[in-house]
Design a protein around this motif. Sequence first.
Motif, PDB file in Angstrom:
ATOM      1  N   SER A  90       0.843  -1.196   0.000  1.00 40.62           N
ATOM      2  CA  SER A  90       0.000   0.000   0.000  1.00 40.62           C
ATOM      3  C   SER A  90       0.874   1.240   0.000  1.00 40.62           C
ATOM      4  CB  SER A  90      -0.922   0.014   1.224  1.00 40.62           C
ATOM      5  OG  SER A  90      -0.164   0.129   2.409  1.00 40.62           O
ATOM      6  N   THR A  91       0.253   2.372  -0.344  1.00 43.40           N
ATOM      7  CA  THR A  91       0.946   3.659  -0.345  1.00 43.40           C
ATOM      8  C   THR A  91       0.132   4.688   0.415  1.00 43.40           C
ATOM      9  OG1 THR A  91       1.959   3.193  -2.489  1.00 43.40           O
ATOM     10  CG2 THR A  91       1.902   5.482  -1.784  1.00 43.40           C
ATOM     11  N   VAL A 154      10.608  -4.106   9.455  1.00 43.22           N
ATOM     12  CA  VAL A 154      11.751  -3.293   9.050  1.00 43.22           C
ATOM     13  C   VAL A 154      11.256  -1.912   8.610  1.00 43.22           C
ATOM     14  CG1 VAL A 154      13.767  -3.142   7.562  1.00 43.22           C
ATOM     15  CG2 VAL A 154      12.896  -5.392   8.261  1.00 43.22           C
ATOM     16  N   THR A 155      11.681  -0.890   9.328  1.00 49.90           N
ATOM     17  CA  THR A 155      11.296   0.486   9.006  1.00 49.90           C
ATOM     18  C   THR A 155      12.514   1.211   8.451  1.00 49.90           C
ATOM     19  OG1 THR A 155       9.701   0.464  10.822  1.00 49.90           O
ATOM     20  CG2 THR A 155      10.284   2.612   9.897  1.00 49.90           C
ATOM     21  N   SER A 184       9.301   3.570   4.470  1.00 50.24           N
ATOM     22  CA  SER A 184       8.596   2.319   4.217  1.00 50.24           C
ATOM     23  C   SER A 184       8.690   1.411   5.439  1.00 50.24           C
ATOM     24  CB  SER A 184       9.162   1.591   2.995  1.00 50.24           C
ATOM     25  OG  SER A 184       8.963   2.327   1.818  1.00 50.24           O
ATOM     26  N   ILE A 185       7.699   0.552   5.560  1.00 53.74           N
ATOM     27  CA  ILE A 185       7.698  -0.494   6.582  1.00 53.74           C
ATOM     28  C   ILE A 185       7.498  -1.824   5.884  1.00 53.74           C
ATOM     29  CG2 ILE A 185       6.609  -1.383   8.678  1.00 53.74           C
ATOM     30  CD1 ILE A 185       5.517   1.455   9.143  1.00 53.74           C
ATOM     31  N   TYR A 200       5.380   5.426   2.231  1.00 52.85           N
ATOM     32  CA  TYR A 200       4.873   6.754   2.566  1.00 52.85           C
ATOM     33  C   TYR A 200       5.757   7.795   1.892  1.00 52.85           C
ATOM     34  CZ  TYR A 200       2.268   4.163   6.076  1.00 52.85           C
ATOM     35  OH  TYR A 200       1.440   3.250   6.695  1.00 52.85           O
ATOM     36  N   PHE A 201       5.177   8.570   0.970  1.00 48.74           N
ATOM     37  CA  PHE A 201       5.921   9.642   0.303  1.00 48.74           C
ATOM     38  C   PHE A 201       4.921  10.620  -0.302  1.00 48.74           C
ATOM     39  CE2 PHE A 201       5.135   6.492  -2.949  1.00 48.74           C
ATOM     40  CZ  PHE A 201       4.858   7.219  -4.103  1.00 48.74           C
TER      41      PHE A 201
END
Length: 238
Positions: A90-91, A154-155, A184-185, A200-201
Amino acid sequence: MTTRSNNLPLWVQDRDQVIAEGTGVQWRYQTPPDYSRSKKNLARESTRNHLEGTLEAIVQNLVRTFEMEVSFKTNSQQWLSIVNDKFRVSTNGGSEYTAADLAAQGTYNLFMADSQHYKASVESFESSAQLFHTTFPQGFPWEVLEVFSGPPNVTFKWRHWGHFDGAYKDYAPTKETVEIIGMSIARVTDDLKIISLEHYFDNTLFLEKLTAGGKQTNSESQGSACPFSSWFKKFHKS
């Protein structure tokens, strides 16, 4: 995590090794991708030089392998980097997509959706890839900047960049370096396959940069037709 890469799973080693060991792969353009040009760009323009076997290098290899598989392996069942039956991506907290969705529509269409300056609903996998190759003819490299937490969640922070040397649709190139910074995660298994991926951006800012040069005139548009279109199928994403 400092194990030498040759003792790690294949999908977290260098993506060239993943490609070399692939057998019976259904390649999107019939032949395996060639990342030699990408490696030169990365060596020259990366802001990080992660040591082999570090968590940062492992995460970077995993995501680059995943991106390679999305871009060039048409059969998502052949993707080594994910747990295929569980995988979701997902974004910005939006809709979740499966590996099959990515293989059919491509990352640009699923991650950017419909907006004023990009209409994912009318773009195909091939047309979206060609559009951004025209915009960034030298490639659109990606690197890990920092990893904040290790497995299983992992972040990490990352950077995508490219030289805006070609027109974006009918918008003139600014010749500037366009950079995206994101987070990102990745939820992964014990053997480091991706179960889920959240990005996420600011994709609005990204498109604003691509339209900052204003509309081209007809003569400018004709003069800047993509010189790479005849060999587009040889293009290999960074």
